[in-house]
Write a protein that holds these residues in place. Sequence first.
Motif, mmCIF file in Angstrom:
data_model
loop_
_atom_site.group_PDB
_atom_site.id
_atom_site.type_symbol
_atom_site.label_atom_id
_atom_site.label_comp_id
_atom_site.label_asym_id
_atom_site.label_seq_id
_atom_site.Cartn_x
_atom_site.Cartn_y
_atom_site.Cartn_z
ATOM 1 N N ASP A 221 12.902 11.962 3.210
ATOM 2 C CA ASP A 221 12.259 12.116 1.908
ATOM 3 C C ASP A 221 11.287 13.286 1.949
ATOM 4 O O ASP A 221 10.406 13.327 2.811
ATOM 5 C CB ASP A 221 11.497 10.840 1.528
ATOM 6 C CG ASP A 221 12.385 9.606 1.533
ATOM 7 O OD1 ASP A 221 13.622 9.761 1.463
ATOM 8 O OD2 ASP A 221 11.837 8.491 1.607
ATOM 9 N N ARG A 222 11.419 14.212 1.006
ATOM 10 C CA ARG A 222 10.593 15.415 1.003
ATOM 11 C C ARG A 222 9.763 15.481 -0.277
ATOM 12 O O ARG A 222 10.310 15.532 -1.377
ATOM 13 C CB ARG A 222 11.472 16.652 1.159
ATOM 14 C CG ARG A 222 12.311 16.562 2.438
ATOM 15 C CD ARG A 222 13.193 17.757 2.670
ATOM 16 N NE ARG A 222 13.998 17.549 3.876
ATOM 17 C CZ ARG A 222 14.708 18.492 4.481
ATOM 18 N NH1 ARG A 222 14.721 19.724 3.977
ATOM 19 N NH2 ARG A 222 15.412 18.217 5.561
ATOM 20 N N TYR A 223 8.439 15.486 -0.098
ATOM 21 C CA TYR A 223 7.496 15.433 -1.211
ATOM 22 C C TYR A 223 6.893 16.801 -1.499
ATOM 23 O O TYR A 223 6.537 17.548 -0.574
ATOM 24 C CB TYR A 223 6.341 14.480 -0.884
ATOM 25 C CG TYR A 223 6.723 13.034 -0.768
ATOM 26 C CD1 TYR A 223 6.505 12.146 -1.819
ATOM 27 C CD2 TYR A 223 7.294 12.532 0.409
ATOM 28 C CE1 TYR A 223 6.839 10.803 -1.707
ATOM 29 C CE2 TYR A 223 7.637 11.198 0.526
ATOM 30 C CZ TYR A 223 7.405 10.340 -0.537
ATOM 31 O OH TYR A 223 7.738 9.023 -0.412
ATOM 32 N N ARG A 224 6.740 17.096 -2.773
ATOM 33 C CA ARG A 224 6.055 18.317 -3.173
ATOM 34 C C ARG A 224 4.602 18.243 -2.733
ATOM 35 O O ARG A 224 3.960 17.192 -2.862
ATOM 36 C CB ARG A 224 6.130 18.481 -4.695
ATOM 37 C CG ARG A 224 5.704 19.853 -5.170
ATOM 38 C CD ARG A 224 6.206 20.135 -6.566
ATOM 39 N NE ARG A 224 5.382 19.486 -7.575
ATOM 40 C CZ ARG A 224 5.526 19.711 -8.879
ATOM 41 N NH1 ARG A 224 6.464 20.518 -9.313
ATOM 42 N NH2 ARG A 224 4.755 19.104 -9.738
ATOM 43 N N ALA A 225 4.099 19.331 -2.181
ATOM 44 C CA ALA A 225 2.736 19.343 -1.644
ATOM 45 C C ALA A 225 1.730 18.903 -2.703
ATOM 46 O O ALA A 225 1.780 19.338 -3.854
ATOM 47 C CB ALA A 225 2.391 20.739 -1.137
ATOM 48 N N GLY A 226 0.809 18.022 -2.309
ATOM 49 C CA GLY A 226 -0.252 17.555 -3.198
ATOM 50 C C GLY A 226 0.138 16.409 -4.102
ATOM 51 O O GLY A 226 -0.700 15.897 -4.848
ATOM 52 N N SER A 227 1.398 15.965 -4.048
ATOM 53 C CA SER A 227 1.834 14.913 -4.972
ATOM 54 C C SER A 227 1.479 13.517 -4.486
ATOM 55 O O SER A 227 1.243 12.610 -5.283
ATOM 56 C CB SER A 227 3.343 15.001 -5.199
ATOM 57 O OG SER A 227 4.059 14.806 -3.990
ATOM 58 N N VAL A 228 1.440 13.313 -3.172
ATOM 59 C CA VAL A 228 1.194 11.991 -2.592
ATOM 60 C C VAL A 228 0.382 12.148 -1.317
ATOM 61 O O VAL A 228 0.567 13.108 -0.566
ATOM 62 C CB VAL A 228 2.530 11.275 -2.259
ATOM 63 C CG1 VAL A 228 2.279 9.984 -1.492
ATOM 64 C CG2 VAL A 228 3.320 10.969 -3.522
ATOM 65 N N THR A 229 -0.534 11.220 -1.079
ATOM 66 C CA THR A 229 -1.260 11.138 0.177
ATOM 67 C C THR A 229 -0.817 9.879 0.897
ATOM 68 O O THR A 229 -0.799 8.800 0.299
ATOM 69 C CB THR A 229 -2.785 11.065 -0.065
ATOM 70 O OG1 THR A 229 -3.211 12.252 -0.724
ATOM 71 C CG2 THR A 229 -3.536 10.932 1.253
ATOM 72 N N PHE A 230 -0.445 9.995 2.162
ATOM 73 C CA PHE A 230 -0.052 8.820 2.932
ATOM 74 C C PHE A 230 -1.256 8.250 3.655
ATOM 75 O O PHE A 230 -2.101 8.993 4.163
ATOM 76 C CB PHE A 230 1.046 9.169 3.937
ATOM 77 C CG PHE A 230 2.381 9.407 3.297
ATOM 78 C CD1 PHE A 230 3.063 8.364 2.701
ATOM 79 C CD2 PHE A 230 2.938 10.664 3.266
ATOM 80 C CE1 PHE A 230 4.292 8.570 2.098
ATOM 81 C CE2 PHE A 230 4.165 10.892 2.670
ATOM 82 C CZ PHE A 230 4.846 9.843 2.082
ATOM 83 N N SER A 231 -1.304 6.921 3.730
ATOM 84 C CA SER A 231 -2.437 6.229 4.328
ATOM 85 C C SER A 231 -1.959 5.267 5.398
ATOM 86 O O SER A 231 -1.002 4.520 5.188
ATOM 87 C CB SER A 231 -3.196 5.451 3.237
ATOM 88 O OG SER A 231 -4.095 4.527 3.801
ATOM 89 N N VAL A 232 -2.635 5.283 6.550
ATOM 90 C CA VAL A 232 -2.365 4.324 7.618
ATOM 91 C C VAL A 232 -3.697 3.747 8.063
ATOM 92 O O VAL A 232 -4.615 4.492 8.409
ATOM 93 C CB VAL A 232 -1.664 4.984 8.823
ATOM 94 C CG1 VAL A 232 -1.433 3.958 9.931
ATOM 95 C CG2 VAL A 232 -0.343 5.599 8.397
ATOM 96 N N SER A 233 -3.827 2.428 8.035
ATOM 97 C CA SER A 233 -5.045 1.767 8.502
ATOM 98 C C SER A 233 -4.747 1.099 9.833
ATOM 99 O O SER A 233 -3.676 0.528 10.022
ATOM 100 C CB SER A 233 -5.514 0.718 7.491
ATOM 101 O OG SER A 233 -5.810 1.317 6.256
ATOM 102 N N ASN A 234 -5.700 1.171 10.778
ATOM 103 C CA ASN A 234 -5.499 0.506 12.052
ATOM 104 C C ASN A 234 -6.838 0.045 12.606
ATOM 105 O O ASN A 234 -7.892 0.411 12.102
ATOM 106 C CB ASN A 234 -4.773 1.423 13.048
ATOM 107 C CG ASN A 234 -5.468 2.748 13.214
ATOM 108 O OD1 ASN A 234 -6.614 2.811 13.641
ATOM 109 N ND2 ASN A 234 -4.785 3.836 12.876
ATOM 110 N N SER A 235 -6.759 -0.769 13.637
ATOM 111 C CA SER A 235 -7.961 -1.270 14.278
ATOM 112 C C SER A 235 -7.613 -1.641 15.710
ATOM 113 O O SER A 235 -6.454 -1.566 16.125
ATOM 114 C CB SER A 235 -8.496 -2.505 13.532
ATOM 115 O OG SER A 235 -7.644 -3.610 13.756
ATOM 116 N N VAL A 236 -8.615 -2.083 16.467
ATOM 117 C CA VAL A 236 -8.368 -2.454 17.858
ATOM 118 C C VAL A 236 -7.542 -3.718 17.970
ATOM 119 O O VAL A 236 -7.019 -4.030 19.032
ATOM 120 C CB VAL A 236 -9.698 -2.647 18.629
ATOM 121 C CG1 VAL A 236 -10.445 -1.346 18.729
ATOM 122 C CG2 VAL A 236 -10.554 -3.722 17.964
#
Length: 250
Positions: A221-236
């Motif tokens: 999947d190829r997204y146009r720059a600035g269209s979507v921000t991906f988020s990953v949350s993590n912890s110990v």
Amino acid sequence: MGTARYLEIADELRRAILSGAHPVGGRLPSESDLASRWSVSRGTVRQAVATLAAEGLIGSSQGARRIVLRHERRHSFGELNSFAQWAEGVGHEVRSRFLSRTRRPATAEEAERLALPAGTEILAVLRLRTLDGEPTMVERTAYADWVAAAVEALPEDCRSVMDSLAADSGIVAHYGEHLIDALPAGSEDARLLEIRRGGPLLRQRHTSATRTGRPIEWSDDRYRAGSVTFSVSNSVVATPLERHPGAGER
């Protein structure tokens, strides 16, 4: 199976935030107030607000009350959901269109990702996805042979392939693996996304598999720059985000 209660609460809070009922800079009600409102435990409320924090709608710092942040199109990998589910969940209009659906032998990479014998016939799909009428993502997906007919039967403007497979064929994705990198737009991507050739694209490649681990799809999947921000949350106490070197660094 019904929707998890915390997801229902997250959906209601999300709509309230996007409607302006909870303005940017304001604070959500306390966890105890929210728990009383929906007659659930505070743990369920914490799951709901954590979902919104992963989407960038509210602050991620711990505390009884979360601050509403400026909204952005942030797609979290904390939940396995489709592009359409995510987009509509954060208040955007999503449209999709099949540009081609072709049966052909799998490439070596597709066969490996889909756990198929070399040369097995797969369904290669090209789709264009838009957000609020703006070309946003070009999707190239290889579907395993055993789901090909179900994908071919879907209408050209199918909102979500994975949602439709789950509803119509009982094929449900339970596991996913995501690889994220960047690359310049080729001629076809530039034309479809209405950008210049060589412009930056954010690429997400992923596999989806059933509860038993049987691969369903391998997608680029190829997204146009600035269209979507991906988020990953993590912890110990959770599986951390893994970083891998690009092909040129190996």
